[in-house]
Write an enzyme that holds these catalytic residues in place. Sequence first.
Site, PDB file in Angstrom:
ATOM      1  N   SER A  22      44.975  56.881  44.385  1.00 47.66           N
ATOM      2  CA  SER A  22      45.305  58.110  43.647  1.00 47.66           C
ATOM      3  C   SER A  22      44.448  58.228  42.383  1.00 47.66           C
ATOM      4  O   SER A  22      44.115  59.337  41.958  1.00 47.66           O
ATOM      5  CB  SER A  22      46.798  58.178  43.316  1.00 47.66           C
ATOM      6  OG  SER A  22      47.162  57.194  42.385  1.00 47.66           O
ATOM      7  N   ARG A  74      33.497  32.614  46.924  1.00 43.97           N
ATOM      8  CA  ARG A  74      33.658  33.749  46.008  1.00 43.97           C
ATOM      9  C   ARG A  74      32.331  34.160  45.372  1.00 43.97           C
ATOM     10  O   ARG A  74      32.083  35.337  45.143  1.00 43.97           O
ATOM     11  CB  ARG A  74      34.633  33.382  44.886  1.00 43.97           C
ATOM     12  CG  ARG A  74      36.073  33.333  45.307  1.00 43.97           C
ATOM     13  CD  ARG A  74      36.566  34.665  45.778  1.00 43.97           C
ATOM     14  NE  ARG A  74      37.028  35.532  44.734  1.00 43.97           N
ATOM     15  CZ  ARG A  74      38.223  36.125  44.712  1.00 43.97           C
ATOM     16  NH1 ARG A  74      39.068  35.935  45.695  1.00 43.97           N
ATOM     17  NH2 ARG A  74      38.554  36.921  43.724  1.00 43.97           N
ATOM     18  N   ILE A 101      39.131  39.728  41.266  1.00 44.79           N
ATOM     19  CA  ILE A 101      38.460  39.414  40.010  1.00 44.79           C
ATOM     20  C   ILE A 101      36.960  39.480  40.254  1.00 44.79           C
ATOM     21  O   ILE A 101      36.448  38.839  41.178  1.00 44.79           O
ATOM     22  CB  ILE A 101      38.829  37.977  39.547  1.00 44.79           C
ATOM     23  CG1 ILE A 101      40.347  37.792  39.483  1.00 44.79           C
ATOM     24  CG2 ILE A 101      38.180  37.665  38.206  1.00 44.79           C
ATOM     25  CD1 ILE A 101      41.060  38.710  38.544  1.00 44.79           C
ATOM     26  N   HIS A 116      44.654  49.265  34.198  1.00 42.80           N
ATOM     27  CA  HIS A 116      45.712  48.261  34.406  1.00 42.80           C
ATOM     28  C   HIS A 116      47.064  48.875  34.043  1.00 42.80           C
ATOM     29  O   HIS A 116      47.191  49.511  32.989  1.00 42.80           O
ATOM     30  CB  HIS A 116      45.421  47.043  33.524  1.00 42.80           C
ATOM     31  CG  HIS A 116      46.428  45.954  33.685  1.00 42.80           C
ATOM     32  ND1 HIS A 116      46.450  45.130  34.789  1.00 42.80           N
ATOM     33  CD2 HIS A 116      47.470  45.569  32.902  1.00 42.80           C
ATOM     34  CE1 HIS A 116      47.457  44.278  34.674  1.00 42.80           C
ATOM     35  NE2 HIS A 116      48.088  44.527  33.541  1.00 42.80           N
TER      36      HIS A 116
END
Length: 207
Positions: A22, A74, A101, A116
Amino acid sequence: MPTSPTPPSAARVVVLVSGTGSNLQALIDAATDPAYGVQVVAVGADRHGARALERAVRHGIPTFVCRVPDHRDRQAWDAALAEQIGAHTPDLVVSAGFMKILGEAVLSAHTVVNTHPALLPAFPGAHAVADALAYGVRVTGCTAHLVDSGVDTGPILEQVAVPVEDGDTPESLHERIKTVERSMLVDVVGRLARHGHTLTDRKVTIP
Ligand code: GRF
């Protein structure tokens, strides 16, 4: 015939997503106005099937998926993600509900803005809304910040407060936060795109 000034070219923005998108949709909608100064040039996800990717496809925006399990580790994932983002030569990267992350390869190459759903530095991490509710705060909200190598620790761009209501569940509270979060993100990304920013001792100035 009077001439109008040539509009400055829009900032190229890559949006990273994991979920419903959204916030992405709010950016896409805002970008339909040339005065907003943003062109969403690509949408990247860390998983297949994210609803946000469907939104991008509907608007004819190129998409890519970069999954951690498809890479050795990662670091290799981060390097691959940096390459996929870089292929779209963005001026700015927006992490809008991207649940990973970011590492050194992405962060050294790009300015990244994250949104956030809490008033940082309170309640960082993936369960911010539930954590705030469980703690018993009466006010929470959302934060737009530049991304650094920590978890939700980067310099703050903007914050908006949202009161907690009696009887709130994590879902009801998150929905109210997301309503103001979308406006906050649209505002911040537009201002960064049009004016740039300077950073001094964690203080961000958008001229
Ligand atoms: C937002 O509240 C974001 O801050 C959080 O996840 C939500 C994403 O919502 N990390 P959407 O996918 O943009 O609808």
